[in-house]
Scaffold this motif. Structure first.
Motif, PDB file in Angstrom:
ATOM      1  N   LYS A 232       0.791  -1.233   0.000  1.00 35.32           N
ATOM      2  CA  LYS A 232       0.000   0.000   0.000  1.00 35.32           C
ATOM      3  C   LYS A 232       0.822   1.282   0.000  1.00 35.32           C
ATOM      4  O   LYS A 232       0.275   2.355  -0.272  1.00 35.32           O
ATOM      5  CB  LYS A 232      -0.943   0.006   1.213  1.00 35.32           C
ATOM      6  CG  LYS A 232      -1.971  -1.123   1.204  1.00 35.32           C
ATOM      7  CD  LYS A 232      -2.931  -0.992   0.031  1.00 35.32           C
ATOM      8  CE  LYS A 232      -4.031  -2.062   0.093  1.00 35.32           C
ATOM      9  NZ  LYS A 232      -4.988  -1.916  -1.025  1.00 35.32           N
ATOM     10  N   ARG A 233       2.090   1.208   0.362  1.00 40.63           N
ATOM     11  CA  ARG A 233       2.934   2.408   0.440  1.00 40.63           C
ATOM     12  C   ARG A 233       2.221   3.535   1.196  1.00 40.63           C
ATOM     13  O   ARG A 233       1.939   4.591   0.647  1.00 40.63           O
ATOM     14  CB  ARG A 233       3.344   2.872  -0.961  1.00 40.63           C
ATOM     15  CG  ARG A 233       4.071   1.808  -1.746  1.00 40.63           C
ATOM     16  CD  ARG A 233       4.637   2.318  -3.034  1.00 40.63           C
ATOM     17  NE  ARG A 233       5.323   1.247  -3.757  1.00 40.63           N
ATOM     18  CZ  ARG A 233       6.138   1.449  -4.786  1.00 40.63           C
ATOM     19  NH1 ARG A 233       6.376   2.668  -5.210  1.00 40.63           N
ATOM     20  NH2 ARG A 233       6.721   0.437  -5.382  1.00 40.63           N
ATOM     21  N   PRO A 234       1.897   3.330   2.444  1.00 38.92           N
ATOM     22  CA  PRO A 234       1.063   4.295   3.178  1.00 38.92           C
ATOM     23  C   PRO A 234       1.706   5.663   3.308  1.00 38.92           C
ATOM     24  O   PRO A 234       2.929   5.791   3.424  1.00 38.92           O
ATOM     25  CB  PRO A 234       0.909   3.630   4.555  1.00 38.92           C
ATOM     26  CG  PRO A 234       2.090   2.721   4.671  1.00 38.92           C
ATOM     27  CD  PRO A 234       2.326   2.212   3.299  1.00 38.92           C
ATOM     28  N   VAL A 235       0.853   6.664   3.313  1.00 37.56           N
ATOM     29  CA  VAL A 235       1.313   8.024   3.595  1.00 37.56           C
ATOM     30  C   VAL A 235       1.676   8.134   5.077  1.00 37.56           C
ATOM     31  O   VAL A 235       2.700   8.725   5.429  1.00 37.56           O
ATOM     32  CB  VAL A 235       0.218   9.046   3.218  1.00 37.56           C
ATOM     33  CG1 VAL A 235       0.604  10.454   3.658  1.00 37.56           C
ATOM     34  CG2 VAL A 235      -0.029   9.012   1.717  1.00 37.56           C
ATOM     35  N   PHE A 236       0.826   7.564   5.926  1.00 42.38           N
ATOM     36  CA  PHE A 236       1.098   7.576   7.367  1.00 42.38           C
ATOM     37  C   PHE A 236       0.758   6.210   7.936  1.00 42.38           C
ATOM     38  O   PHE A 236      -0.329   5.682   7.721  1.00 42.38           O
ATOM     39  CB  PHE A 236       0.278   8.663   8.062  1.00 42.38           C
ATOM     40  CG  PHE A 236       0.391   8.661   9.565  1.00 42.38           C
ATOM     41  CD1 PHE A 236       1.614   8.464  10.195  1.00 42.38           C
ATOM     42  CD2 PHE A 236      -0.732   8.869  10.352  1.00 42.38           C
ATOM     43  CE1 PHE A 236       1.718   8.461  11.577  1.00 42.38           C
ATOM     44  CE2 PHE A 236      -0.640   8.868  11.734  1.00 42.38           C
ATOM     45  CZ  PHE A 236       0.589   8.662  12.343  1.00 42.38           C
ATOM     46  N   LEU A 237       1.710   5.642   8.666  1.00 36.35           N
ATOM     47  CA  LEU A 237       1.513   4.341   9.300  1.00 36.35           C
ATOM     48  C   LEU A 237       2.025   4.388  10.732  1.00 36.35           C
ATOM     49  O   LEU A 237       3.163   4.798  10.982  1.00 36.35           O
ATOM     50  CB  LEU A 237       2.262   3.245   8.527  1.00 36.35           C
ATOM     51  CG  LEU A 237       2.306   1.857   9.179  1.00 36.35           C
ATOM     52  CD1 LEU A 237       0.911   1.289   9.372  1.00 36.35           C
ATOM     53  CD2 LEU A 237       3.170   0.902   8.351  1.00 36.35           C
ATOM     54  N   ALA A 238       1.184   3.982  11.675  1.00 38.93           N
ATOM     55  CA  ALA A 238       1.581   3.816  13.070  1.00 38.93           C
ATOM     56  C   ALA A 238       1.691   2.326  13.369  1.00 38.93           C
ATOM     57  O   ALA A 238       0.760   1.561  13.089  1.00 38.93           O
ATOM     58  CB  ALA A 238       0.572   4.472  13.999  1.00 38.93           C
ATOM     59  N   ILE A 239       2.830   1.919  13.935  1.00 39.08           N
ATOM     60  CA  ILE A 239       3.084   0.522  14.282  1.00 39.08           C
ATOM     61  C   ILE A 239       3.339   0.474  15.786  1.00 39.08           C
ATOM     62  O   ILE A 239       4.276   1.087  16.285  1.00 39.08           O
ATOM     63  CB  ILE A 239       4.308  -0.029  13.522  1.00 39.08           C
ATOM     64  CG1 ILE A 239       4.127   0.166  12.011  1.00 39.08           C
ATOM     65  CG2 ILE A 239       4.543  -1.500  13.856  1.00 39.08           C
ATOM     66  CD1 ILE A 239       5.397  -0.108  11.205  1.00 39.08           C
ATOM     67  N   CYS A 240       2.494  -0.253  16.516  1.00 36.40           N
ATOM     68  CA  CYS A 240       2.519  -0.216  17.978  1.00 36.40           C
ATOM     69  C   CYS A 240       2.837  -1.599  18.543  1.00 36.40           C
ATOM     70  O   CYS A 240       1.989  -2.502  18.524  1.00 36.40           O
ATOM     71  CB  CYS A 240       1.171   0.268  18.506  1.00 36.40           C
ATOM     72  SG  CYS A 240       0.573   1.787  17.725  1.00 36.40           S
ATOM     73  N   PHE A 241       4.045  -1.764  19.057  1.00 41.82           N
ATOM     74  CA  PHE A 241       4.489  -3.029  19.656  1.00 41.82           C
ATOM     75  C   PHE A 241       4.164  -3.040  21.152  1.00 41.82           C
ATOM     76  O   PHE A 241       4.408  -2.060  21.863  1.00 41.82           O
ATOM     77  CB  PHE A 241       5.991  -3.202  19.484  1.00 41.82           C
ATOM     78  CG  PHE A 241       6.425  -3.570  18.088  1.00 41.82           C
ATOM     79  CD1 PHE A 241       6.488  -4.897  17.689  1.00 41.82           C
ATOM     80  CD2 PHE A 241       6.797  -2.582  17.177  1.00 41.82           C
ATOM     81  CE1 PHE A 241       6.901  -5.237  16.406  1.00 41.82           C
ATOM     82  CE2 PHE A 241       7.210  -2.910  15.895  1.00 41.82           C
ATOM     83  CZ  PHE A 241       7.261  -4.244  15.501  1.00 41.82           C
ATOM     84  N   ASP A 242       3.676  -4.172  21.644  1.00 45.31           N
ATOM     85  CA  ASP A 242       3.320  -4.328  23.061  1.00 45.31           C
ATOM     86  C   ASP A 242       4.324  -5.187  23.827  1.00 45.31           C
ATOM     87  O   ASP A 242       4.306  -5.244  25.048  1.00 45.31           O
ATOM     88  CB  ASP A 242       1.922  -4.956  23.161  1.00 45.31           C
ATOM     89  CG  ASP A 242       1.419  -5.050  24.592  1.00 45.31           C
ATOM     90  OD1 ASP A 242       1.457  -4.031  25.304  1.00 45.31           O
ATOM     91  OD2 ASP A 242       1.005  -6.148  25.011  1.00 45.31           O
TER      92      ASP A 242
END
Length: 299
Positions: A171-181
């Protein structure tokens, strides 16, 4: 006279386009946040990919979480550009505000970075991928192009990394948040500042390296800003208190139009994260936000 007016009009349009283009600091932002990552750990940790970003960008080890230094409260502040008193999420596992939000959008949630980006850039590919289910109650999912929870990550610790790599490539995102727990889990189980904690931090650093490589493979690297941060730190096996180990968290930024400036001394709060992302994209932030963009890190 008519030719003069036409020329003046074209020059005006060209100038306006230049101003709008100048507001955009990068075409893409990848935000990677590690739940439970205390700033105290950075100098001690074996994290070559993270430290490479520190060397090639700007960072602070004195960014502060809002109080109490717990998860939902600080994920909300990270995405919502304001503190507890305004967004209203007050508990570790808040799914809805205990204190009525000062302002809500058309979907009944306090304005998030995802929502203001969707409103001002309707066609943007915006994603959020996460390991803790509580995240989905804080991100205004209707503003997102895609969001997904990784279930049972303890059985497959690399699953979120792999999901992120696939999403970036497809998708080649404009904005991506990746949240590791995962780091927070180790902090509660084995304790902060323990060998187990640093082993997990090293593992997460490798995942971050793979995510950066995916961005490079699809040709986005030259137009991307990476931000690394956390919701809170910890002490012993707990967090939520007022010690610096719990409250001070890292913020690292590198990539397109970011100075190779090393550590910056200006104060930064959790809610400044959303404002800094908005600044990258030239977005107008809501009046209710109190966050300030960290303008000093940009070229």
């Amino acid at each position: 006279m008519r030719k003069f007016l036409i020329l003046l009009y074209l020059l005006t349009i060209g100038y306006a386009g230049t101003v709008c283009a100048a507001k955009l600091k990068a075409k893409h932002v990848i935000l990677i946040a590690l739940d439970g990552w205390g700033a105290y750990s950075v100098p001690k940790a074996d994290i070559p990919n993270i430290k490479n970003m520190m060397d090639n960008g700007c960072y602070t080890l004195h960014k502060r979480s809002v109080l109490p230094s717990s998860s939902a409260i600080n994920w909300a502040s990270m995405f919502m550009g304001a503190g507890t008193e305004l967004h209203g999420y007050t508990q570790w596992g808040s799914r809805t505000p205990e204190l009525p939000s000062r302002v809500v959008n058309q979907r009944g949630i306090f304005p998030t970075i995802f929502q203001i980006m969707r409103d001002q850039n309707p066609k943007a590919e915006i994603g959020c991928l996460y390991e803790w289910e509580g995240i989905k109650y804080l991100i205004d999912t209707l503003s997102l192009s895609h969001h997904a929870l990784v279930k049972e990550y303890k059985k497959n610790p690399s699953a979120l990394c792999e999901m992120s790599v696939r999403y970036i490539k497809e998708k080649r995102p404009v904005f991506l948040a990746i949240c590791f727990d995962q780091l927070d889990h180790i902090g509660h189980q084995a304790g902060h500042d323990t060998p187990e904690y640093y082993k997990k931090l090293n593992e997460l650093d490798q995942y971050i390296g793979r995510i950066v490589e995916a961005v490079n493979e699809v040709g986005m690297l030259e137009d991307t800003i990476f931000m690394l941060t956390s919701d809170h730190g910890g002490i012993g096996t707990k967090h939520g208190g007022i010690t610096l180990q719990e409250v001070e968290i890292p913020f690292i930024i590198a990539g397109k139009n970011i100075r190779k400036g090393g550590e910056f001394n200006e104060s930064m709060m959790q809610f400044d994260t959303a404002s800094t992302i908005a600044y990258v994209f030239g977005l107008k932030q809501p009046q209710v936000w109190i966050g300030r963009p960290m303008k000093q890190v940009f070229k």
